[in-house]
Scaffold this active site. Sequence first.
Site, PDB file in Angstrom:
ATOM      1  N   ILE A 269      -4.148   4.336   0.201  1.00 40.77           N
ATOM      2  CA  ILE A 269      -4.734   4.737   1.480  1.00 40.77           C
ATOM      3  C   ILE A 269      -5.902   5.697   1.272  1.00 40.77           C
ATOM      4  O   ILE A 269      -6.930   5.601   1.955  1.00 40.77           O
ATOM      5  CB  ILE A 269      -3.664   5.396   2.374  1.00 40.77           C
ATOM      6  CG1 ILE A 269      -2.537   4.407   2.693  1.00 40.77           C
ATOM      7  CG2 ILE A 269      -4.283   5.920   3.673  1.00 40.77           C
ATOM      8  CD1 ILE A 269      -1.305   5.071   3.288  1.00 40.77           C
TER       9      ILE A 269
ATOM     10  N   CYS B 299       2.460   1.264  -4.751  1.00 39.14           N
ATOM     11  CA  CYS B 299       2.141  -0.123  -4.404  1.00 39.14           C
ATOM     12  C   CYS B 299       1.873  -0.950  -5.646  1.00 39.14           C
ATOM     13  O   CYS B 299       2.068  -2.171  -5.642  1.00 39.14           O
ATOM     14  CB  CYS B 299       0.995  -0.210  -3.400  1.00 39.14           C
ATOM     15  SG  CYS B 299      -0.404   0.870  -3.650  1.00 39.14           S
TER      16      CYS B 299
ATOM     17  N   PHE C 165       0.837  -1.203   0.000  1.00 35.51           N
ATOM     18  CA  PHE C 165       0.000   0.000   0.000  1.00 35.51           C
ATOM     19  C   PHE C 165       0.866   1.244   0.000  1.00 35.51           C
ATOM     20  O   PHE C 165       2.040   1.225   0.370  1.00 35.51           O
ATOM     21  CB  PHE C 165      -0.976   0.000   1.182  1.00 35.51           C
ATOM     22  CG  PHE C 165      -0.333   0.150   2.539  1.00 35.51           C
ATOM     23  CD1 PHE C 165      -0.185   1.401   3.127  1.00 35.51           C
ATOM     24  CD2 PHE C 165       0.117  -0.961   3.244  1.00 35.51           C
ATOM     25  CE1 PHE C 165       0.399   1.550   4.377  1.00 35.51           C
ATOM     26  CE2 PHE C 165       0.696  -0.833   4.498  1.00 35.51           C
ATOM     27  CZ  PHE C 165       0.842   0.424   5.065  1.00 35.51           C
ATOM     28  N   CYS C 166       0.256   2.347  -0.438  1.00 37.79           N
ATOM     29  CA  CYS C 166       0.911   3.646  -0.494  1.00 37.79           C
ATOM     30  C   CYS C 166      -0.179   4.707  -0.454  1.00 37.79           C
ATOM     31  O   CYS C 166      -1.328   4.408  -0.131  1.00 37.79           O
ATOM     32  CB  CYS C 166       1.778   3.768  -1.746  1.00 37.79           C
ATOM     33  SG  CYS C 166       0.851   3.550  -3.289  1.00 37.79           S
ATOM     34  N   THR C 167       0.143   5.929  -0.788  1.00 33.04           N
ATOM     35  CA  THR C 167      -0.826   7.020  -0.672  1.00 33.04           C
ATOM     36  C   THR C 167      -2.003   6.854  -1.626  1.00 33.04           C
ATOM     37  O   THR C 167      -3.161   6.834  -1.206  1.00 33.04           O
ATOM     38  CB  THR C 167      -0.138   8.369  -0.936  1.00 33.04           C
ATOM     39  OG1 THR C 167       0.997   8.497  -0.091  1.00 33.04           O
ATOM     40  CG2 THR C 167      -1.106   9.521  -0.689  1.00 33.04           C
TER      41      THR C 167
END
Length: 248
Positions: free
Chosen positions: A210, A188, A181-183
């Site tokens: 996210i 990701c 996961f990432c922003t």
Amino acid sequence: MSIVNISCYKFVTLNDREALKADLGARCLQLGLRGTILLAPEGINVFLAGTRAAIDAIVAGLRADPRFADLEPKLSLSAEAPFTRMRVRLKKEIITMKMPVVRPEEGRAPAVAAATLKRWLDQGCDDEGRPVVMLDTRNDYEVAAGSFENAVDYGIGVFSEFPPQLQRRRDDYAGKTVVSFCTGGIRCEKAAIHMQEIGVERVYQLEGGILKYFEEVGGAHYRGGCFVFDAREAVGADLQPLGGRVHC
């Protein structure tokens, strides 16, 4: 709050980047938008802020191009534009990994939707009973603003440090389901493809990152805020600027 903020990306081969730069730059300036658009051979990465009408117009314009027809921007609101100017930039990669063999425009890694991930985290395993590992692909200063509970992060300073760190820890994920996961999804997605290529058995990317998770299911299993690369610094699970309310 009258300013609409959007972020979106698409991995797709772009051979007309100079023309796109001129066209998108002119349209954004005409609409009074602020932010950054990155163009690279592998695709487009968009961060923009403006009035609802201006944002709707630029999104419609982007989607009129068949290459961007399925763009799904993540939206949030703020009292002021978090950017001070408008830039369209040409880059080698829309997110720098320095792994030329990783070519997301040629095919995506499997993705898990926010609601499905929440269910997995609620029950403590995926639907096949495998332990779920949340792997944070962001930089250390972003992780400091907040992350998923018990997430693994490598303490990296830049994304190009992720591949060697992953290589050293690859065997840690045997028999487990890894969710990168990432922003907003871009890192990701690259990370998940790389994990597949080096033999990590069960890998998913968090669809939309996210921000999409916050939008769809709120802050369940998440602690703190989500760092964003603009004047807001971080947003909470309600997608509102946190200001001084960030708790790590």
